[in-house]
Structures are given as C-alpha cells and as structure tokens.
Design an enzyme around this catalytic site. Structure first.
Site, short mmCIF file in Angstrom:
data_model
loop_
_atom_site.label_atom_id
_atom_site.label_comp_id
_atom_site.label_asym_id
_atom_site.label_seq_id
_atom_site.Cartn_x
_atom_site.Cartn_y
_atom_site.Cartn_z
CE LYS A 141 -4.12 -0.99 2.72
NZ LYS A 141 -4.89 -0.30 3.61
CD GLU A 187 -7.58 -2.39 2.85
OE1 GLU A 187 -7.20 -1.49 2.04
OE2 GLU A 187 -7.89 -2.34 4.10
CG ASN A 192 -8.52 -1.29 9.55
OD1 ASN A 192 -7.42 -0.91 9.69
ND2 ASN A 192 -9.26 -1.40 8.53
CG HIS A 240 -6.04 0.95 13.15
ND1 HIS A 240 -5.41 0.00 13.99
CD2 HIS A 240 -4.72 1.32 12.31
CE1 HIS A 240 -4.00 -0.08 13.89
NE2 HIS A 240 -3.79 0.83 13.04
CG HIS A 298 -7.66 5.69 11.59
ND1 HIS A 298 -8.14 4.64 10.89
CD2 HIS A 298 -6.34 5.83 11.83
CE1 HIS A 298 -6.94 3.95 10.28
NE2 HIS A 298 -5.86 4.78 10.83
CG HIS A 342 3.40 10.30 17.82
ND1 HIS A 342 4.71 10.05 17.85
CD2 HIS A 342 3.29 11.71 17.63
CE1 HIS A 342 5.58 11.32 18.01
NE2 HIS A 342 4.57 12.11 17.70
N1 LIG Z 1 1.38 1.63 3.71
C1 LIG Z 1 0.88 1.12 4.56
O1 LIG Z 1 0.38 0.00 4.95
C2 LIG Z 1 1.12 1.85 6.12
C3 LIG Z 1 0.76 1.17 7.35
C4 LIG Z 1 0.80 2.10 8.41
C5 LIG Z 1 1.31 3.41 8.69
N2 LIG Z 1 1.64 4.02 7.21
C6 LIG Z 1 1.87 5.31 7.24
O2 LIG Z 1 3.26 5.33 7.56
C7 LIG Z 1 3.44 6.61 8.31
C8 LIG Z 1 4.15 6.63 9.57
O3 LIG Z 1 5.26 5.93 9.59
P1 LIG Z 1 6.20 6.00 10.94
O4 LIG Z 1 5.52 5.88 12.18
O5 LIG Z 1 7.69 5.07 10.55
O6 LIG Z 1 6.83 7.56 10.83
P2 LIG Z 1 7.65 8.39 10.01
O7 LIG Z 1 8.10 7.76 8.74
O8 LIG Z 1 7.41 9.76 10.17
O9 LIG Z 1 9.18 8.38 10.96
C9 LIG Z 1 9.11 8.57 12.27
C10 LIG Z 1 10.14 9.62 12.60
O10 LIG Z 1 11.26 8.70 12.83
C11 LIG Z 1 12.32 9.32 12.07
N3 LIG Z 1 13.11 8.18 11.86
C12 LIG Z 1 12.98 7.05 10.71
N4 LIG Z 1 13.86 6.26 11.17
C13 LIG Z 1 14.77 6.41 11.91
C14 LIG Z 1 15.86 5.97 12.64
N5 LIG Z 1 16.53 4.78 12.08
N6 LIG Z 1 16.61 6.51 13.45
C15 LIG Z 1 16.25 7.87 13.73
N7 LIG Z 1 15.06 8.56 13.38
C16 LIG Z 1 14.47 7.65 12.51
C17 LIG Z 1 11.88 10.17 10.86
O11 LIG Z 1 12.68 11.06 10.19
C18 LIG Z 1 10.61 10.59 11.51
O12 LIG Z 1 10.86 11.92 12.20
C19 LIG Z 1 2.13 7.44 8.23
O13 LIG Z 1 2.45 8.20 6.92
C20 LIG Z 1 1.12 6.41 7.84
O14 LIG Z 1 -0.10 6.73 7.13
C21 LIG Z 1 1.44 3.16 6.20
ZN LIG Z 2 -1.54 1.42 12.27
#
Ligand SMILES: NC(=O)c1ccc[n+]([C@@H]2O[C@H](COP(=O)([O-])OP(=O)(O)OC[C@H]3O[C@@H](n4cnc5c(N)ncnc54)[C@H](O)[C@@H]3O)[C@@H](O)[C@H]2O)c1
Ligand SMILES: [Zn+2]
Length: 361
Positions: free
Chosen positions: A143, A237, A246, A249, A253, A265
């Site tokens: 996704k 899906e 979900n 969720h 959400h 967060h």
């Molecule tokens: N595609 C999917 O199936 C799916 C599923 C769940 C969430 N998402 C998406 O994922 C996003 C959230 O992802 P996330 O929680 O990983 O957040 P993110 O990608 O924003 O990362 C969180 C923070 O950690 C930092 N960071 C990343 N790796 C690091 C590392 N190794 N060391 C230090 N800092 C690091 C980033 O710069 C950022 O500030 C949302 O946009 C959400 O919509 C997508």
């Molecule tokens: Zn989630």
C-alpha cells in the site's frame, strides 16, 4: 538472517530480517534484474544516521547511487513534495535504468513507493524500513500513498516492492516514543492473531523498550509473518481479510483526527483504540474482563497512554462517523473474543460505544 516470503502470485517477494544487514543490500540486489542505478529516497535524519552504510554497500556491489532527501515528517507525503522528488528523478534519469530505494519510516515508504508506482508508469522499488512501525507494518503489503489537504492517503496504489530489507540495528537511533508507537502495532498483531507473540511482548517489554536486538528481531519476524499471511490472502483489500488489521484503528483514527494529528502519534492513538475495542468486546459479552485487563496491562507496561486526555467525546464520535470504513452508515468494529482471535462486528449499539469510550476519557 531470517526470511519471510510474501507469496503473491505475480508479485512475490521476500522480507529479509537481520542485524547489521544494511551494508549487504547491494550484494543481494545484484542477483535481481532491476537496473544498475539506485535512487535512494530518504530524509536528512535517516541519511545522517545510517545513509553511509547503505550507500557504500550499494556502490561496492557496482550500483550507481543518487540520494534524494525529502523533508522530515508527514509533509513529505504532500503532493508538492512527491512531485518535487519525481521531477528531480526525471532530470537525473538520463541514459540510466533506475530503481528506487525507500529508505526510512512509513512516511518515506509510502511516498517513495507511490513515486515508484507512478513514475514512468512504474519502476521497481525496494523497501528499507528504518522504524519499528515500518518494519512490521507499512513496508509490507504494497500500500503506497500520498496525502491531500482534505485527508491522508487519498492518492495511492497497491504496488509491491521487490524486497523488504529490515535491519533491526537501525532501530537503535529511534526515540523511545517511536519505539512505543511500533510496539503498539506489535501488540495489535498479537491480540488479533498470535497469543504467543502477545505473551512474549508482555514478558519482554523492558527488553524491547531497551532495544535489545534479539527481542526486536523476534518481534519483527513474527509480525512480518502475520502481515505477510494477511496481505497474501487479500492483496488489494477486496476480500475484507485485511480488515482485521484495523483492530483498535476505528477509534484510534478518530482520536488521531480529533487531536488534529498532533496530540497523539498513531501508535498512541491505536493503543487507546485497542483499549476501547476490548471494552466494547467485553460489554458485548464476547471477551472475558481478565483478557481485556491483560491487553491493558501490556499497553501500560510499554508506556502507551491509558487515558484519552485533552479530547472530547463529541469530537471523537464525529470523526468516527466520517470514517470511510463505515459503509452506508453502519458502524463496523474489529473486536476480539479472545487474545489471538478476531471477529468483525457490524452495528455495535452506539450506547455501548459511548460507555466504552467514556471509560477512557
Ligand atoms: N502503507 C501502509 O500499509 C502503512 C501502514 C501504517 C502506516 N503507514 C504510514 O506510515 C507513516 C508513519 O510511519 P512511521 O511511524 O514510521 O513514521 P515516520 O516515517 O514519520 O518516522 C518517524 C520519525 O522517525 C524518524 N526516523 C526514521 N527512522 C529513523 C531511525 N532509524 N533513527 C532515527 N530516526 C528515524 C523519521 O525521520 C521521523 O521523524 C504514516 O504516514 C502512515 O500513514 C502506512
Ligand atoms: Zn496502524
């Protein structure tokens, strides 16, 4: 090194999980026929912490490497940021055969995956997830999406990577808050599908919070297996099977949205959502209170919130009613009759939802 396969017919790929494997991605990719020109999409934080290991490994294996940095945070999933990076790629992509490396958390994975899906009607890409959430969730399943000002993930596609390369060592630079966020999703997998994983997290929450590689590897492996199994059964899906992901969720959400995506967060919001969903499950007579308590205890041990502070019930309910998952006005919840089992229930009486929410306000 552990391998989990994602056996999608035309789009099968592996998830590789290990310690200090970042420098070895290049050697692995040499065996693929994707082109010689790696375009890494990342952000300055990730690049500074771990960029050199990835880049050097790729170069050693004979790839040309170009790194494009996008801004930190969800803003990287904006239309503006996505098309700006696509334009940079287009200017660079002359007499080359490029593939994209999504090097970062869920934000980078979604953005880079989306750019890979649409640039030249699709170029191959690789997921190199660097957050716990990305390793166990967003990097798996194809996704990909960017946001519109009116809502998150509204422009997207299903576009599977060539491989997911999860180096748990890179998690060492994450903040505690980010680790907790990821662990919330790990608890979710345990709660819906894997009692043993649930118990493992409950017993080893300190080791996990302390980033002990062995504990992290185990959790990443088990969660990756579960996500792989679910997406393999329901790639796009369309069969309702992915719905079980979900759990927590629906309310989560709504809490995120009611807090304008700043108060909580994602992991924190879904932790609260799971508490409410467990309470609904209890009130409907599906789940024993003792099991709900076990779930609440794990979430508290991890340090995830136990109260929905600063938000009003009316705002949460309003957000919930706008949820795209509520088809034709009927509400739909993923509930748990037991730890490790799920049931999707429609038309949960609103008074039950309200009293369950009230318990955590
Ligand atoms: N595609 C999917 O199936 C799916 C599923 C769940 C969430 N998402 C998406 O994922 C996003 C959230 O992802 P996330 O929680 O990983 O957040 P993110 O990608 O924003 O990362 C969180 C923070 O950690 C930092 N960071 C990343 N790796 C690091 C590392 N190794 N060391 C230090 N800092 C690091 C980033 O710069 C950022 O500030 C949302 O946009 C959400 O919509 C997508
Ligand atoms: Zn989630």
């Amino acid at each position: 090194m552990k391998i989990v396969s994602v056996p999608l017919k035309q789009n099968a790929y592996d998830i590789v999980i290990g310690r200090d494997i970042l420098p070895h991605l290049g050697a692995k990719l040499k065996t693929f026929q994707m082109g010689r020109d790696a375009v890494v999409i990342t952000n300055p934080v990730i690049q500074r912490c771990h960029g050199a290991k990835l880049t050097e490994g790729l170069k050693k294996s004979g790839f040309s490497v170009k790194v494009f940095e996008v801004p930190e945070g969800e803003v990287a999933k904006s239309v503006k940021a996505a098309f700006a990076v696509a334009e940079k790629i287009a200017r660079y992509d002359c007499f080359k055969k490029i593939f994209i490396v999504a090097f970062g958390g869920g934000v980078i994975g979604d953005l880079a995956g989306y750019v890979a899906a649409v640039y030249k009607r699709g170029v191959p890409y690789v997921q190199v997830p660097t957050t716990l959430l990305a390793q166990i969730d967003s990097a798996i399943g194809g996704k990909v999406a960017i946001d519109l000002p009116v809502g998150k993930n509204l422009i997207g596609a299903f576009y599977q990577p060539q491989i997911v390369w999860s180096d748990v060592t890179v998690l060492s630079t994450l903040s505690k808050r980010q680790i907790r966020n990821g662990l919330a999703e790990a608890v979710k997998y345990g709660a819906i599908k894997d009692k043993e994983l649930f118990t493992y997290i409950a017993r080893h929450s300190n080791k996990l919070l302390g980033l002990e590689p062995e504990a992290l590897s185990k959790v990443v492996l088990r969660c990756s297996r579960i996500k792989s199994q679910i997406v393999t059964q329901d790639e796009k899906e369309t069969k309702g099977i992915r719905t079980i992901l979900n759990f927590g969720h629906t309310v989560g959400h709504a809490i995120e949205a009611a807090g304008n995506y700043t108060t909580y967060h994602h992991g924190e919001a879904i932790a609260l959502g799971m508490r409410v969903a467990a309470e609904i499950s209890c009130q409907l007579g599906m789940l024993r209170p003792q099991q709900a308590r076990a779930l609440n205890d794990v979430l508290s041990d991890i340090g995830l919130p136990s109260k929905i502070a600063k938000l009003r019930m009316a705002d949460i309910l309003r957000m919930m009613k706008h949820d795209k998952k509520f088809i034709t006005g009927r509400n739909r919840f993923v509930l748990i009759p037991d730890i490790g089992h799920v049931q999707v229930v429609e038309d949960v009486p609103w008074p039950v939802i309200r009293t369950s929410l009230q318990k955590y306000l």
